[in-house]
Design an enzyme around this catalytic site. Structure first.
Site, short mmCIF file in Angstrom:
data_model
loop_
_atom_site.label_atom_id
_atom_site.label_comp_id
_atom_site.label_asym_id
_atom_site.label_seq_id
_atom_site.Cartn_x
_atom_site.Cartn_y
_atom_site.Cartn_z
N GLU A 1 23.25 41.69 -30.82
CA GLU A 1 24.17 40.72 -30.21
C GLU A 1 25.19 40.20 -31.21
OE1 GLU A 1 20.72 41.03 -27.52
OE2 GLU A 1 20.93 40.78 -29.70
N HIS B 1 13.51 34.55 -20.88
CA HIS B 1 14.48 35.13 -19.95
C HIS B 1 14.91 34.14 -18.87
CE1 HIS B 1 12.42 38.62 -21.71
NE2 HIS B 1 13.48 39.34 -21.41
#
Length: 658
Positions: A397, A464
């Site tokens: 990322e 998540h």
């Protein structure tokens, strides 16, 4: 020290000498000024000037260089006016950051130099983005980026080299191995014999160069750059050198054994090359004296210009107006042809139509190409737009967000899909320190949208399910968008991509396939900073966003006797605070609902603003409803207990009946 000048004419040899000498003379003067208290700090590159100068001389003027704080030679070799450099170091307007940053923490498109930030690593990924833009635009150009041997321990180094290797990007990764990361020697930094040896692990060509030999640096980098322009690929170059001063002057060099200092003093790049030129008859003492006298005068004259310049007078409006680049929002109205769409389809349609609207838009993310992304939002995009514009990324990322920044520097828009909003933590630094601050610091836009699938209610557990907008609403320079309906999602996403500022676009996963709405089939935009009144009433103001809007709607449908203004914020930065004030002054009661945990969430700031500006209109305390101050559990019953949804009805009833 041996200098092989067989293929270099005398004029070029002299040009290299001048380029090498100039930063040395400037540094000598800066050390004097530092002792006099006329500059605040100095990071010396004395002893390793040949690297910055040789690399810069080997590159074309239109090729980007990303230097470090010890690379004065990059700036002087690119012929930046000295008074501007001196003004930068003194915080004057003539510098490059309007007094907002110091040293070499700036960039300049005019000279194709992109300066560092103190976190070191991000510029490596930014170089990837610039090089990717060169490749996409079919330019035969290289990008050179500098780091030190200490910086190679950062995760960004690994990520950037890996991305460059996978995508075969024309980047020269220039590692200045000067023996110490501040005071930590190389044997405490890494275990391999040479940093260049790491190239094998990335499937990358690598070289070791004598960083004190200006001729070797220039000729070797020229040869490599020429080859990379023709056959794009990354190359890792380790320059062996030594730092003769402290990490910065206050650090000193007491930690360095004297015999080591003495050995490297014998390898001084300026003195050795100057001696060679005299011995070979290219220059004589008188010519050298003239060169030095000319540089000394240039330095003195430009220093005086910087000293004579007035100090900056703080201007509040200038500071506030420079946090974001101005955005001339263009309202594109939709046609009357609608189609029922799920939230997920509206996002996909907006993204697809923006790809058609902007032929320079690139999408990057994990599994977004042939697979279509984990939520299938980009399904079919590869067939429509090709793999150059729809790019699968490695799991990194940080480097990909930095690559997006590099694309923006080179004039290319990008959308980065974070597979889950939770994973942005792995790229947090470039978001809050690079994207957010670049325009304020030196006027460079970060034309980047980060798509953030977020939220609980789907049994995804602690990693998540976060709705982490509050990490970013407090960071000046970022815009934060959080739609609740398909119509808003499509129009606001189009606006986010048009906006040259960095935008975090939150998409609640639980809404993807549960919320449907008639949505225009064509391209349209919606303004930022404009809340939506879902319902109007006189009793209470309900303020929320994202999934909270639907939770509130469910409760208000059940409690028909409560007449409420239901305000969907839609964007959290910029915020439509006037809509809130108007509503609260009408109803006298306000409840703020957020999915995020209570402490530190946006509801806290909203309640504070309302208390400050609407206190005299309130008939009851401001009420905040949020999820528990715990991580988000996986078990369905535990998750239901965690979420604010379960407490909203009771809190609303208490407020109305206060």
């Amino acid at each position: 020290m041996e200098f092989n000048t067989e293929f270099l004419n005398p004029d070029l040899q002299i040009e290299l000498y001048k380029a090498l000498l100039k930063p040395r003379l400037i540094e000598d003067k800066m050390l004097v000024l530092l002792r006099q208290g006329k500059i605040s700090k100095w990071f010396s590159g004395i002893g390793q000037e040949a690297i910055a100068v040789g690399v810069t001389m080997a590159l074309d003027a239109e090729e980007y260089i990303l230097p470090m704080h010890r690379n004065l030679g990059v700036f002087t070799t690119r012929n930046i006016p000295l008074y501007r450099l001196f003004g930068q170091w003194q915080g004057k307007v003539s510098g490059f950051t309007k007094g907002r940053d110091r040293s070499f923490h700036f960039g300049t498109q005019e000279y194709k130099i992109i300066g560092m930030i103190s976190h070191l690593g991000p510029q490596l990924g930014v170089a990837d983005g610039i090089a990717l833009a060169s490749k996409l635009n079919n330019k035969k150009q290289v990008t050179a980026v500098f780091t030190g041997e200490g910086g190679t321990s950062e995760g960004d180094f690994h990520e950037a080299l890996n991305v460059a290797s996978v995508w075969q990007l024309p980047v020269l990764f220039c590692v200045e191995n000067n023996g110490y990361g501040l005071s930590t020697p190389t044997n405490e930094q890494y275990r391999c014999e040479n940093i260049a040896d790491r190239g094998v692990g990335y499937g990358m060509e690598s070289h070791i160069v004598d960083g004190n030999n200006i001729i070797e640096v220039y000729t070797k980098v020229s040869e490599i750059a020429k080859s990379v322009r023709e056959y794009p690929r990354p190359v890792l170059i380790e320059f062996k050198t030594f730092r003769m001063r402290g990490h910065e002057e206050a650090s000193g060099t007491k930690y360095v054994p004297q015999e080591l200092m003495d050995a490297w003093a014998e390898k001084d790049p300026v003195e050795n090359y100057e001696r060679f030129l005299k011995d070979s008859g290219v220059l004589n003492e008188e010519q050298i004296d003239v060169i030095k006298a000319d540089f000394t005068k240039e330095i003195t004259d430009n220093l005086q210009l910087a000293f004579d310049e007035d100090d900056i007078t703080p201007d509040l409006s200038n500071e506030l107006n420079d946090v974001y680049h101005s955005f001339d929002f263009q309202l594109v109205e939709s046609s009357h042809e609608n189609q029922e769409m799920r939230f997920v389809d509206a996002v996909s349609e907006g993204l697809k139509q923006s790809m058609q609207h902007h032929d320079n838009l690139v999408i990057m993310g994990q599994d977004i190409a042939e697979y279509g992304g984990v939520f299938k939002i980009t399904e079919g995009f590869v067939e429509a737009f090709g793999k150059e514009r729809v790019r699968n990324t490695p799991i990194c990322e940080s480097a990909i967000i930095e690559t997006a920044m590099g694309l923006s520097i080179a004039g290319i828009k990008s959308v980065v899909e974070l597979q889950f909003a939770d994973f942005v933590s792995s790229g947090f630094n470039p978001v809050v320190n690079y994207l957010a601050k670049s325009f304020y610091r030196w006027g460079q836009v970060a034309d980047v949208v980060l798509r953030m699938p977020c939220g609980a209610g789907v049994g995804a557990g602690p990693f998540h399910s976060q709705t982490n907008e509050a990490w970013f609403t407090k960071t000046p320079g970022l815009k934060v968008v959080y739609p609740a309906f398909p119509y808003d999602a499509k129009g606001l996403l189009n606006t986010a991509i048009n906006d040259p500022n960095p935008v975090l676009f939150f998409e609640h996963k639980a809404l993807y396939r549960t919320i449907k709405q008639d949505v225009p089939t064509d391209y349209y935009t919606l303004p930022f900073g404009k809340a939506s009144f879902i319902r109007t009433g006189e009793q209470v103001s309900v303020v929320t966003y994202g999934a909270g809007v639907h939770w509130a709607l469910d409760v208000l449908e059940k409690l028909q006797h409560i007449q409420a203004d239901l305000i969907d914020l839609r964007t959290l930065q910029p915020l439509d605070i006037d809509a809130l004030y108007t509503s609260v002054r009408k109803t006298g009661r306000v409840i703020i609902l957020q999915e995020d945990s209570l402490f530190g969430g946006i509801a806290s700031d909203l309640s504070a603003l309302i208390a400050e500006h609407c206190f005299e209109y309130l008939d009851a305390p401001i009420k905040r409803v949020a999820s528990l101050d715990t991580p988000i559990p996986f078990n369905k019953a535990l998750e239901a207990q965690y979420l604010a949804k379960s407490r909203f009805e009771k809190s609303l009833f208490e407020l109305v009946n206060y």
